[in-house]
Design a protein around this motif. Sequence first.
Motif, mmCIF file in Angstrom:
data_model
loop_
_atom_site.group_PDB
_atom_site.id
_atom_site.type_symbol
_atom_site.label_atom_id
_atom_site.label_comp_id
_atom_site.label_asym_id
_atom_site.label_seq_id
_atom_site.Cartn_x
_atom_site.Cartn_y
_atom_site.Cartn_z
ATOM 1 N N ASN A 174 0.823 -1.273 -0.106
ATOM 2 C CA ASN A 174 0.153 -0.018 -0.024
ATOM 3 C C ASN A 174 0.719 1.320 0.093
ATOM 4 O OD1 ASN A 174 -2.784 1.065 -0.150
ATOM 5 N ND2 ASN A 174 -2.719 1.576 2.023
ATOM 6 N N SER B 105 2.482 7.617 -6.646
ATOM 7 C CA SER B 105 2.411 7.734 -5.116
ATOM 8 C C SER B 105 2.864 9.018 -4.666
ATOM 9 C CB SER B 105 3.191 6.689 -4.450
ATOM 10 O OG SER B 105 3.428 6.576 -2.941
ATOM 11 N N SER C 234 2.479 12.378 0.852
ATOM 12 C CA SER C 234 1.460 12.330 1.947
ATOM 13 C C SER C 234 0.920 11.111 2.134
ATOM 14 C CB SER C 234 0.340 13.152 1.630
ATOM 15 O OG SER C 234 -0.245 12.972 0.254
ATOM 16 N N LYS C 235 0.736 10.163 1.090
ATOM 17 C CA LYS C 235 0.170 8.628 1.170
ATOM 18 C C LYS C 235 1.258 7.959 1.848
ATOM 19 C CE LYS C 235 -1.014 4.809 -1.305
ATOM 20 N NZ LYS C 235 -2.310 4.378 -0.369
ATOM 21 N N LEU D 185 3.475 8.951 4.002
ATOM 22 C CA LEU D 185 3.554 9.232 5.340
ATOM 23 C C LEU D 185 2.576 8.815 6.276
ATOM 24 C CD1 LEU D 185 5.059 11.100 7.532
ATOM 25 C CD2 LEU D 185 3.475 12.878 6.750
ATOM 26 N N ASN D 186 1.319 8.723 5.809
ATOM 27 C CA ASN D 186 0.076 8.206 6.174
ATOM 28 C C ASN D 186 0.432 6.764 6.488
ATOM 29 O OD1 ASN D 186 -1.085 10.523 6.513
ATOM 30 N ND2 ASN D 186 -2.237 10.199 4.437
ATOM 31 N N ALA D 187 0.895 5.946 5.365
ATOM 32 C CA ALA D 187 1.211 4.539 5.422
ATOM 33 C C ALA D 187 2.033 4.205 6.478
ATOM 34 C CB ALA D 187 1.619 3.951 4.092
ATOM 35 N N ARG D 188 3.459 4.923 6.629
ATOM 36 C CA ARG D 188 4.355 4.752 7.583
ATOM 37 C C ARG D 188 3.641 4.812 8.964
ATOM 38 N NH1 ARG D 188 7.910 7.530 3.968
ATOM 39 N NH2 ARG D 188 9.261 5.987 3.032
ATOM 40 N N ASN D 189 2.873 6.074 9.101
ATOM 41 C CA ASN D 189 2.227 6.363 10.391
ATOM 42 C C ASN D 189 1.353 5.268 10.919
ATOM 43 O OD1 ASN D 189 3.570 8.647 10.865
ATOM 44 N ND2 ASN D 189 1.892 9.990 9.988
ATOM 45 N N HIS D 190 0.449 4.689 9.933
ATOM 46 C CA HIS D 190 -0.331 3.696 10.263
ATOM 47 C C HIS D 190 0.442 2.378 10.584
ATOM 48 C CE1 HIS D 190 -3.705 1.213 10.146
ATOM 49 N NE2 HIS D 190 -3.175 0.347 9.351
ATOM 50 N N LYS D 191 1.376 2.091 9.807
ATOM 51 C CA LYS D 191 2.354 1.220 10.392
ATOM 52 C C LYS D 191 3.174 1.216 11.807
ATOM 53 C CE LYS D 191 4.265 -3.027 9.381
ATOM 54 N NZ LYS D 191 3.596 -4.260 9.110
ATOM 55 N N GLU E 35 1.985 3.160 14.244
ATOM 56 C CA GLU E 35 0.707 2.890 15.184
ATOM 57 C C GLU E 35 0.519 1.341 15.383
ATOM 58 O OE1 GLU E 35 -2.604 4.887 13.933
ATOM 59 O OE2 GLU E 35 -1.733 6.998 14.208
#
Length: 205
Positions: free
Chosen positions: A58, A73, A76-77, A79-85, A87
């Motif tokens: 993703n 890609s 921002s996407k 960054l969001n993916a890394r933040n989700h991972k 978390e």
Amino acid sequence: MSKKKGLSLEEKRTRMMEIFFETKDVFQLKDIEKIAPKTKGIAPMTVKDVLQSLVDDNMVDCERVGTSNYYWSFPSKALNARNHKLEELQKQLSEAKQRKETLQKSIEKAKVGREDTDERGSLLKELQALREERTQLQTDLEKYRDCDPEVIAEMKKSNIVAKDAVSRWTDNVFAIKSWTKKKFSFDDSRINKAFGIPDDFDYMD
């Protein structure tokens, strides 16, 4: 001269992400297969697999339009993916810590009363001796099982059933002998010999 070491998968993934972040553009596979080897040093034969791994994780979006797939890609996407991972990993770490604390408490609780003392050592030896004695008693009990009144009573019942069955078969044999005598005028000795019947064949007492 040493041979130049190739890029690892993670290095290839990082360099391919740079293509998307630096250009902020949308590409087809054939475009990436041209750009990646020239600008990022990614081996042409591995481009498709590296790109697919990013889509699977993703990190890169893929959309089919007509007969072609388009990939893109934006920072921002990612960054969001890394933040989700991050978390998700932090949650797993927190759960693991809680499980560790729970297990540690259980271990400490289980240790209470199990300290290595002379009294505990003596009790454990006594327990082992009692277990061995019980095993021996069970072995002895099996030896004398045939003397058990319940077992004897059960054997008597079985004997009665068996005797009844033998009597029925004896009836059948005598009935067949009688029929054979009348039908073929054979005597007892000839019938016994023909069918393997002992001369002293008779009912059990």
